[in-house]
Design a protein around this motif. Sequence first.
Motif, PDB file in Angstrom:
ATOM      1  N   GLU A   1       0.811  -1.224   0.000  1.00  0.00           N
ATOM      2  CA  GLU A   1       0.000   0.000   0.000  1.00  0.00           C
ATOM      3  C   GLU A   1       0.844   1.274   0.000  1.00  0.00           C
ATOM      4  O   GLU A   1       0.323   2.359  -0.205  1.00  0.00           O
ATOM      5  CB  GLU A   1      -0.913   0.022   1.237  1.00  0.00           C
ATOM      6  CG  GLU A   1      -2.167  -0.808   1.030  1.00  0.00           C
ATOM      7  CD  GLU A   1      -2.849  -1.138   2.348  1.00  0.00           C
ATOM      8  OE1 GLU A   1      -2.508  -0.529   3.373  1.00  0.00           O
ATOM      9  OE2 GLU A   1      -3.721  -2.027   2.337  1.00  0.00           O
ATOM     10  N   HIS A   2       2.121   1.141   0.284  1.00  0.00           N
ATOM     11  CA  HIS A   2       2.975   2.332   0.365  1.00  0.00           C
ATOM     12  C   HIS A   2       3.966   2.461  -0.781  1.00  0.00           C
ATOM     13  O   HIS A   2       4.820   3.347  -0.757  1.00  0.00           O
ATOM     14  CB  HIS A   2       3.694   2.365   1.715  1.00  0.00           C
ATOM     15  CG  HIS A   2       2.775   2.697   2.854  1.00  0.00           C
ATOM     16  ND1 HIS A   2       1.987   1.758   3.464  1.00  0.00           N
ATOM     17  CD2 HIS A   2       2.477   3.881   3.447  1.00  0.00           C
ATOM     18  CE1 HIS A   2       1.257   2.341   4.399  1.00  0.00           C
ATOM     19  NE2 HIS A   2       1.538   3.634   4.411  1.00  0.00           N
TER      20      HIS A   2
ATOM     21  N   VAL B   1       5.320   3.768  -3.914  1.00  0.00           N
ATOM     22  CA  VAL B   1       5.117   4.935  -4.775  1.00  0.00           C
ATOM     23  C   VAL B   1       5.543   4.582  -6.193  1.00  0.00           C
ATOM     24  O   VAL B   1       4.956   5.005  -7.176  1.00  0.00           O
ATOM     25  CB  VAL B   1       5.979   6.110  -4.258  1.00  0.00           C
ATOM     26  CG1 VAL B   1       6.025   7.244  -5.269  1.00  0.00           C
ATOM     27  CG2 VAL B   1       5.462   6.595  -2.913  1.00  0.00           C
TER      28      VAL B   1
ATOM     29  N   LEU C   1      10.227   2.304  -4.074  1.00  0.00           N
ATOM     30  CA  LEU C   1      10.205   3.609  -3.424  1.00  0.00           C
ATOM     31  C   LEU C   1       8.949   3.620  -2.548  1.00  0.00           C
ATOM     32  O   LEU C   1       7.836   3.513  -3.048  1.00  0.00           O
ATOM     33  CB  LEU C   1      10.160   4.727  -4.472  1.00  0.00           C
ATOM     34  CG  LEU C   1      10.298   6.145  -3.916  1.00  0.00           C
ATOM     35  CD1 LEU C   1      11.671   6.351  -3.283  1.00  0.00           C
ATOM     36  CD2 LEU C   1      10.084   7.182  -5.029  1.00  0.00           C
TER      37      LEU C   1
ATOM     38  N   TYR D   1       6.378   5.247   0.360  1.00  0.00           N
ATOM     39  CA  TYR D   1       5.943   6.502   0.978  1.00  0.00           C
ATOM     40  C   TYR D   1       6.041   6.364   2.495  1.00  0.00           C
ATOM     41  O   TYR D   1       5.755   5.311   3.050  1.00  0.00           O
ATOM     42  CB  TYR D   1       4.504   6.847   0.587  1.00  0.00           C
ATOM     43  CG  TYR D   1       4.219   8.310   0.839  1.00  0.00           C
ATOM     44  CD1 TYR D   1       4.681   9.273  -0.050  1.00  0.00           C
ATOM     45  CD2 TYR D   1       3.541   8.721   1.977  1.00  0.00           C
ATOM     46  CE1 TYR D   1       4.464  10.627   0.186  1.00  0.00           C
ATOM     47  CE2 TYR D   1       3.324  10.067   2.221  1.00  0.00           C
ATOM     48  CZ  TYR D   1       3.793  11.021   1.319  1.00  0.00           C
ATOM     49  OH  TYR D   1       3.579  12.352   1.557  1.00  0.00           O
TER      50      TYR D   1
ATOM     51  N   MET E   1       0.683   2.048   9.101  1.00  0.00           N
ATOM     52  CA  MET E   1       1.533   3.156   8.665  1.00  0.00           C
ATOM     53  C   MET E   1       2.950   2.683   8.340  1.00  0.00           C
ATOM     54  O   MET E   1       3.362   1.606   8.747  1.00  0.00           O
ATOM     55  CB  MET E   1       1.624   4.214   9.778  1.00  0.00           C
ATOM     56  CG  MET E   1       0.327   4.948  10.036  1.00  0.00           C
ATOM     57  SD  MET E   1       0.444   6.014  11.495  1.00  0.00           S
ATOM     58  CE  MET E   1       1.545   7.312  10.922  1.00  0.00           C
TER      59      MET E   1
END
Lengths: 199, 473
Positions: B12-13, B15, B24, B26, B122
């Motif tokens: 989900e993170h 980029v 890469l 986030y 997160m």
Amino acid sequence: MEKFLNHTGVGAPLRRSNVDTDQIIPAVWLKKVTRDGFEEGLFSAWRSDPSFVLNQDAYKNATVLVAGPDFGTGSSREHAVWALQNYGFKVVISPRFGDIFRGNSGKAGLLAAQVDDKVVQRLWDYLDTNPGATITVDLESRTVKAGDGVDAIEDSFTIDDYTRWRLLEGLDDVGITLSHEDDIVTYEKSRPSFKPATL
Amino acid sequence: MGKTLAEKIWDEHVVRSHEGEPDLLYIDLHLIHEVTSPQAFDGLRIAGRTVRRPDLTLATEDHNIPTTDLDKPIADLVSRTQVETLRRNCGEFGVRLHPMGDIDQGIVHVVGPQLGLTQPGMTIVCGDSHTSTHGAFGSIAFGIGTSEVEHVLATQSLSQAKPKMMAVEVVGDLPVGSTAKDLILSLITQETTGGGQGYIVEYRGEAIRKLSMEARMTICNMSIEWGAKAGLIAPDQTTYDYLEGRPNAPTGADWDAAVAYWDSLVTDDDAEFDKVITIDASTITPFVTWGTNPGQGVPLSGNVPDPASFEDDNERIAAENALRYMGLEAGTPMKDIKVDTVFIGSCTNGRIEDLRVAASLIEGHKVAADTRILVVPGSVRVRLQAEQEGLDVIFKDAGAEWRGAGCSMCLGMNPDQLTPGERSASTSNRNFEGRQGKGGRTHLVSPDVAVATGILGHLAGPADLAELAKAGA
Ligand code: SF4
């Protein structure tokens, strides 16, 4: 960052395993706000011992450190990499590196070359019998070499492709990422609103 | 095939992903402190760059700051310069800072969760290896170096190769008197300091589900001590209950949306881990270290091991070096080891629960004559909470020192240091040579063992305190 293609320099045998970054540079040395001057703190607890490898004349100008497994574990302090570089080291050879240390090395331009346990053992023995001898590390062919003739040591080392490429090209990481800024902007547009903010 | 929890968060993170390059990622939250950031801000200045997302960045002062004389300027000039540099940098680049004297100041890994900034799902980074602590909330959290700090400041992202996935299944129940700290110390000794290398570790199983948030943080905190990239625990009701109402937690419709998302953060039944380790919590007893890395430990009831008993050459030599440094003889019962200083604090065990446990055990006792106990809360809010509950009085009545918040003797950057040869029992996470002061000798312990040790003057557990009470009665 300077390009790193290959390096030949005096090898220093550090016959220890589990050299954590607190040993490489203790916390009291971390108070500086610059990137230089950390060489004084390098291995500071051991430097007062006359028999410590870096206190011996033959290894005074060493640029290739040959260490036991689990080198650079523990604290994330990049100061450990700077201290080694400030002292003059260009390469550290070990059978296993702490993850963060290895990452930091790649970013700062210190080559962390991972070799087989046996290669370290052979390099140690070679350096002990030939104090002040040099080791050649070639990043393009990923090889480490020492000695001549029948006893010559030549073996390969591992380093991930991306770090190798960046070191060979001498590229600045932030610059590479900013060339993909569009992707970051696109991603940011899709972030959910419930994610926390500090301001 | 399904995904593991960490894979879900990772994916989900992303980029940007490109064949032959690391992903890469986030970064949702970037925590900074005075020690590993000055050179990063310098880098920004030199390149004429700004902080991309000051609103996803938070700074606190923790490593250098004194825990006494809090109203005076920092006596150590170099420490003061570093702290002032952070203040200047945060001012210049618009970053929120909780400086000394602020109610939200404290150890960076205590402050993030306490504010509710640390949430499930997160990506969290900090120029500090114990960032793994935040994984307790079901997030991917890991320590980075200063070059990476600069990278995140400038781009709010980080290039990272995807680690392998490991599950640590903790079956059974922790016996009474055994803590999360004993569990993680036992695991590290079993797996060695390099055992987790290259992995994100998910701690799972019934025993983990039963742990409080603070105990989960203790476990995830020490992931780095066995080399793992990160450690995490799937969020559940315990996580939500901890978060709800905290200053930076979502509210109203955002809370509902967040919970709906957090509920999806579990490892799928058909997901595959690259490696699975199972440990039986019911076998865990109080555990302490005898050596100079966190993988050199034994049960408190055991003896200092004989280096000759290690088959691996490197381990044997490491054990010999460790015993020499620690001034210990093979075969000595751990409980015979006299301790000069007990340190209760750090991002591993400096939270309110830890202090409550410590206070409840120390109440009615006195610190041993030749021993001192230092209690250093992990944050100002922890200190205030403890004072509200009267814990400070209990500590002081017993003869322990009650201090201001910070990292303190965990790493001895401030004046709280061991002197050469001095021996500590410490609730922190690292027993490296010189970590708590040059020549200092550290035994890592749980808060329970720390208190019993401080009262009896030698390494001891809560059971020994109970014996003492019986004998006295
Ligand atoms: S308490 Fe210790 S381990 Fe935690 S952040 Fe501070 S120095 Fe690091």
